[in-house]
Scaffold this active site. Structure first.
Site, PDB file in Angstrom:
ATOM      1  N   HIS A  19     -20.313   2.395  19.677  1.00  0.00           N
ATOM      2  CA  HIS A  19     -19.117   2.751  20.438  1.00  0.00           C
ATOM      3  C   HIS A  19     -18.976   4.259  20.644  1.00  0.00           C
ATOM      4  CE1 HIS A  19     -17.344  -1.397  19.279  1.00  0.00           C
ATOM      5  NE2 HIS A  19     -18.075  -1.453  20.378  1.00  0.00           N
ATOM      6  N   SER A 100     -16.207  -3.388  22.693  1.00  0.00           N
ATOM      7  CA  SER A 100     -16.738  -2.663  23.842  1.00  0.00           C
ATOM      8  C   SER A 100     -15.942  -2.893  25.126  1.00  0.00           C
ATOM      9  CB  SER A 100     -18.208  -3.043  24.053  1.00  0.00           C
ATOM     10  OG  SER A 100     -18.964  -2.750  22.903  1.00  0.00           O
ATOM     11  N   ASP A 169     -25.865  -6.244  24.056  1.00  0.00           N
ATOM     12  CA  ASP A 169     -25.798  -6.218  22.587  1.00  0.00           C
ATOM     13  C   ASP A 169     -25.580  -7.623  22.024  1.00  0.00           C
ATOM     14  OD1 ASP A 169     -23.204  -6.365  23.577  1.00  0.00           O
ATOM     15  OD2 ASP A 169     -22.337  -5.301  21.891  1.00  0.00           O
TER      16      ASP A 169
END
Length: 285
Positions: A19, A100, A169
């Site tokens: 992040h 995210s 991800d």
């Protein structure tokens, strides 16, 4: 297929690294007026309660975001990341952690678009509920798909503005995810070679995890940045996450220098033993 829930891992050291990189990329993209798309292939629920039963069960955030929450004079990239989380915790107590898609939503401007994929039905439903409560502009700029993000990416690149950040991800609990990442990137680099692709991967004692960065590098062309953070030595039982990495194709030109400043601080702050370390590699055309 649907066993993985990110709530168990929210705010851990891997999230911190991922992040910080993501918020820097978003901040950079906002410097131009031209709109962009943020495409998240594994979006999760968007928001996580660190006092909830899932986060408390493993407590992984304790060795992640909790270690840097009250840090004094962190590097600018860490400060920017923390400021975004503090907006969700105005009383100063760390409880809500953004995933995210939420970080992207907070960073994106009204002209930008979010395309969020999440296959887990409960996670995608929670994501929609969280977004519905956010603001009136969210439904107009955000679309949530309860589909396979690997397959769904093909229909969303290139976007009309030809500017996009694509986050990949997966959990990698299914070993086939490693192969799917490579296959997806092969296709993406043909369809949209100028897109910004951020591929996160775990540091685990598995051959596929060790080979993945080298395979991505072969596809990446001449403009990429690769960072990794190891927080402790691998477990004696061969299990567990001892670090993570993120490989960014077509990154902001500022990313490598930013991470050169940030990674030593992360090692000192998140490192758990003498094996804590970082790596930073990049190639600029």
């Amino acid at each position: 297929m649907f066993s993985y829930r990110h709530g168990f891992h929210a705010g851990n050291h891997a999230d911190v690294l991922k992040h910080i990189v993501l918020t820097h990329i978003l901040q950079y993209f906002n410097q131009k007026d031209t709109p962009y798309w943020f495409i998240d292939l594994h979006a999760g629920a968007g928001l996580y309660d660190l006092e909830g039963q899932w986060a408390q069960k493993k407590g992984e955030y304790v060795d992640g975001i909790a270690r840097i929450w009250q840090a004094k004079s962190p590097p600018p990239a860490v400060m920017h990341y923390l400021d975004m989380i503090r907006d969700l915790n105005p009383d100063g107590n760390l409880r809500i952690y953004p995933g995210s898609p939420w970080l992207a939503l907070e960073a994106c401007r009204s002209q930008d678009k979010l395309r969020l994929f999440e296959m887990h039905p409960n996670e995608s439903n929670i994501l929609r509920q969280n977004l519905d409560q956010r603001t009136v502009r969210v439904p107009r700029q955000t679309a949530v798909f309860g589909d396979d993000g690997f397959a769904g990416l093909k229909g969303h690149i290139p976007p009309p503005s030809r500017r996009a950040i694509v986050l990949i991800d997966p959990s990698y609990e299914d070993k086939h995810d490693y192969r799917r990442v490579i296959d997806t990137m092969k296709d993406a680099m043909v369809r949209f070679p100028t897109g910004c692709y951020a591929i996160w991967y775990p540091q685990v004692q598995r051959r596929e995890a060790q080979e993945l960065p080298r395979q991505i590098e072969k596809l990446a062309g001449k403009n990429w940045t690769h960072v990794s953070l190891t927080v402790h030595k691998p477990g004696a039982d061969g299990l567990g996450l001892h670090g993570s990495g993120i490989f960014v194709i077509n990154p902001p030109w500022t990313l490598a220098a930013t991470m050169k400043e940030t990674l030593p601080w992360l090692v000192r702050t998140l490192g758990q033993d003498e094996r804590a370390s970082y790596k930073l590699d990049f190639l600029t055309h």
